[in-house]
Structure formats: C-alpha cells, structure tokens
Scaffold this motif. Structure first.
Motif, PDB file in Angstrom:
ATOM      1  N   SER A 107      41.741  41.061  44.473  1.00 55.11           N
ATOM      2  CA  SER A 107      40.455  40.570  43.944  1.00 55.11           C
ATOM      3  C   SER A 107      39.468  40.331  45.063  1.00 55.11           C
ATOM      4  CB  SER A 107      40.678  39.277  43.146  1.00 55.11           C
ATOM      5  OG  SER A 107      41.557  39.508  42.070  1.00 55.11           O
ATOM      6  N   SER A 124      44.272  37.570  44.478  1.00 57.21           N
ATOM      7  CA  SER A 124      44.595  38.641  43.535  1.00 57.21           C
ATOM      8  C   SER A 124      44.994  38.034  42.196  1.00 57.21           C
ATOM      9  CB  SER A 124      45.740  39.501  44.075  1.00 57.21           C
ATOM     10  OG  SER A 124      46.936  38.746  44.097  1.00 57.21           O
ATOM     11  N   GLU A 125      45.290  38.903  41.237  1.00 60.42           N
ATOM     12  CA  GLU A 125      45.817  38.430  39.966  1.00 60.42           C
ATOM     13  C   GLU A 125      47.197  37.814  40.195  1.00 60.42           C
ATOM     14  OE1 GLU A 125      45.830  41.741  37.352  1.00 60.42           O
ATOM     15  OE2 GLU A 125      43.637  41.892  37.237  1.00 60.42           O
TER      16      GLU A 125
END
Length: 416
Positions: A107, A124-125
């Motif tokens: 991200s 990030s996710e």
C-alpha cells in the motif's frame, strides 16, 4: 444630510471608495484600509468562484474518495533500518522485494528519518503469519539491513498488525468533536454578534472543511490520524479571522439606520478593507511555521506524521483566510439586506445622493449675473430643505452671492 453626520473621509464616493484611489499603489491602499477595494460589491463574482470550487471538491470526495491510511482500513506494517553495509536502501528496492515475494504491491513504502537512524516503513493489506515471516526473511536476505550499532539480523525487521477499528473510533470521536464545536460556535456568535453573522461564519467554516477534504481527495494524500488532528485545528483559525472582520463590521454599522452616509454593504466593505492588512499579516505569520514543518518534516527528516499534519493545516489556513474575506462578509450583507429596515435605509442613501447630484448640476449651470436665476435657485434650495430637513441658505448668504452688502437694520439715530 443631517448636521450630526460628519464625513469620516471627505472624498468617499458612493461605493465606499476613495476618489482617485486608482492613482495610489496597491500597497498604499492596503495599508490605509479606506475602502479602495470593492470586495462586497463584487460578491456575485466570489460566489461563482467559490461555488465552482465547492462543486469540484464535492465531486472528488463523492466519486474519487480518500486514500485512507492503514490506521483506518487495517493491515500490516513492517519496519526495518534504511541502511545496510553497502549503503542506504532505497524504497524502490524494498518495493521490488515485496512484489517478488508476495506477488502483490504494498500500500505504501516510505522512508522516515535521516542518516543512520532512518527507517523504512512498509504498509500493506493484512498478511498472514506465514506471509510476514517469508517477507521478513526475503528482506533480510536481499537487502541486509543493519541497526545504527552495526548489528545485522532478521530481528532488526519488526512487524505489527493494525486494526481498522482504531481508525474508525478516531473518526467517530472527531465527528462528535466537530458537531459540538459547530453548535457552541453558533451559540456564541448569535449571542455576541447576531444570527446573520453566525450564519455567515458557519458558511465560511463549511467551505473550509469541504475545500480541505477536497484537496486531500484530489491530490491523493494519505489520510492518517495526524490528518484528522490537523483538520480539527484549522477550524479555530478560520473562525478567528472571521470574528475579527465581523467585529469591525459591527463597529462600522452601529447606528447606521439613522444615517444616510453609507449603506450596510458599503460599511461592511469598509470593514473588510480596514482588516484586510491584518488578515494578510496574520495568515503569513501563521503559515510560516506550517511551511517549516513541511520543509523539515518531509524534505529533511522524511517524517510522514509531520507531512500529514502540515499539509492539512496549509490547505485549511489558506481556505480560512480567503473565506473570511471573500465569502463570510458578502453572505452577511445579502442576509442583512433581506430585512426591510436596511432596504429602506439604502433607498434613503440613494435618494440623498441623487438630490445632491442634481443640486451640484443646478449650481454649475446657474448664472449668478441674473438675479431672477439666483432667486429661482434660492426657491429650489428652500423647497429641498423642507423636503429633506436640510437648512437652506439664508438671505444673507444669497446677498453675498449677488455681490451686494447684506441688508440689515439701521444702527444709530436718524440724522435730522
């Protein structure tokens, strides 16, 4: 004009400007603040500009949305030293390792700090435990990060799971604080000033909120908890500048209904001019530390928190200054002019100016060598005095205009 209306500025024109103001420099007109800038009179232009700006910002917020940070959406954050034995580690190299290991894009990857103490943060996710372990091992194997003391091991790479619930709670509390703030501000302005000033100030405040949100949506800045904090701080700044202008408007319009020198719009425009230099100076002084945060936090230290805080304050302060000058006071004037008493006062001002203009034209065309013309002028002035309660010229003044000695009572005894 009644005898108790002494002109504050002898060369003030019908629009509230100084005669010959265009011959003076812009800085001179800013400094003197005598109404040389017709801001309120051109309010339809400002409404159009701000209206288009609001449509763009609202459209971006609705259709584009925001780039919410990990604190609002949840996910995994990994932190590692930004230096290795071979030199500094670039964010591009970290992104490459992440993509090759997990077959996905992070991200955000950003460098925080400077020198040997700098770190790289990867957002990030949400990742599983196995994915985090695999990624940390790949980052250590490929990049060999080491601590400021020179230690190099996989333990130097840390990870943490962030829940989106925390960011949602922050947003909820911020929304509650905003509503409470607006309610208290409305009550204060309505009691200290009046209801229309409260409406004008709130309209300017709503503009600042929408503009700042639109900037973040259009540019794509990441929305973090620091953004929310900075967002709340700009509300007070915007309100402060509006209150300063309104306080001057209140002073200039005190007892206005009994006078025929200026309309409410002209008195309000004069107030804006009188506080214009103060607004500019205040905004410049307030923006200097914000620009310093932006420069130091982003370009020197690379701290993301300072960047988020500085950007929202920069956008909000600029919006606050512009709205207090070009939006709040014009809205106030339009609302005040819906009241019949201010409409009637504006008509009286126009009538007085029209009569004064006709009198000037009549005097300019008067032939002083013709006694009949002078007598006709005296009759017109007396009729005007009866209609407007303005004292007409006395016979003594009329004789003086004819060049004759004024007729008076005989003094002394009559000679035999």
């Amino acid at each position: 004009m009644s005898t108790n209306e002494t002109p504050a500025t002898p060369h003030l024109s019908a629009t509230g400007d100084l005669t010959g103001a265009g011959k003076r420099s812009v800085f001179d007109r800013l400094y003197t603040g005598t109404g040389a800038f017709d801001i309120v009179g051109k309010r339809k232009r400002w409404y159009l500009i701000f209206g288009l700006l609001m449509l763009v910002c609202l459209g971006s917020v609705i259709f584009r949305g925001f780039n919410l940070g990990i604190d609002f959406e949840g996910g995994t954050k990994i932190s590692m030293p930004a230096v290795s034995a071979s030199g500094e580690i670039s964010t591009e190299r970290v992104t490459e390792v992440f993509s090759k290991t997990l077959n996905a894009e992070p991200s955000a990857v950003q460098k925080v700090g400077a020198g040997t103490n700098s770190t790289i943060q990867i957002k990030s996710e949400s990742l599983s435990v196995a994915q985090v372990t695999s990624l940390k091992q790949a980052l250590f194997t490929e990049l060999k990060p080491q601590s400021p003391t020179g230690e190099s091991s996989a333990a130097q790479i840390s990870d943490s799971a962030v829940s989106g619930t925390w960011g949602g709670e922050i947003s909820r509390q911020a929304l509650i604080a905003l509503i409470v703030f607006l309610v208290l501000v409305t009550i204060f302005l309505a009691l200290y000033f009046e209801k229309w000033m409260a409406v004008g100030a709130l309209a300017a405040l709503v503009h600042d909120v929408i503009f700042t949100a639109g900037v973040y949506s259009i540019v794509g800045f990441e929305v973090t908890p620091a953004t929310v904090i900075g967002f709340l701080t700009i509300l007070g700044f915007s309100l402060y500048d509006t209150v300063v202008v309104f306080d001057k408007v209140k002073e200039n319009t005190r007892g206005l209904l009994g006078l025929t020198r200026r309309t409410y719009a002209e008195a309000a425009n004069l107030a804006v001019n009188q506080t214009l230099m103060r607004s500019i100076n205040t905004s410049l002084i307030a923006l200097l530390p914000v620009i310093g945060l932006l420069v130091v936090g982003v370009w020197l230290l690379g701290v993301g928190t300072l960047q988020d805080l500085a950007l929202v304050q920069l956008a909000g302060m600029l919006a606050g200054v512009l709205s207090s000058i070009y939006l709040a006071t014009p809205i106030l004037v339009d609302l005040k002019m819906t009241e019949p008493k201010f409409k009637e006062q504006a008509k009286r001002v126009e009538l007085r100016r029209a009569n004064a203009a006709r009198r000037q034209e009549a005097v300019a065309d008067l032939d002083l060598d013709d006694p009949d013309a002078v007598d006709a002028e005296v009759r017109r002035e007396r009729a005007y005095a009866v209609a407007t309660s303005v004292p007409a010229r006395t016979p003594k003044a009329t004789d003086a205009r004819r060049g004759a000695k004024p007729a008076g009572k005989p003094t002394g005894k009559k000679r035999r």
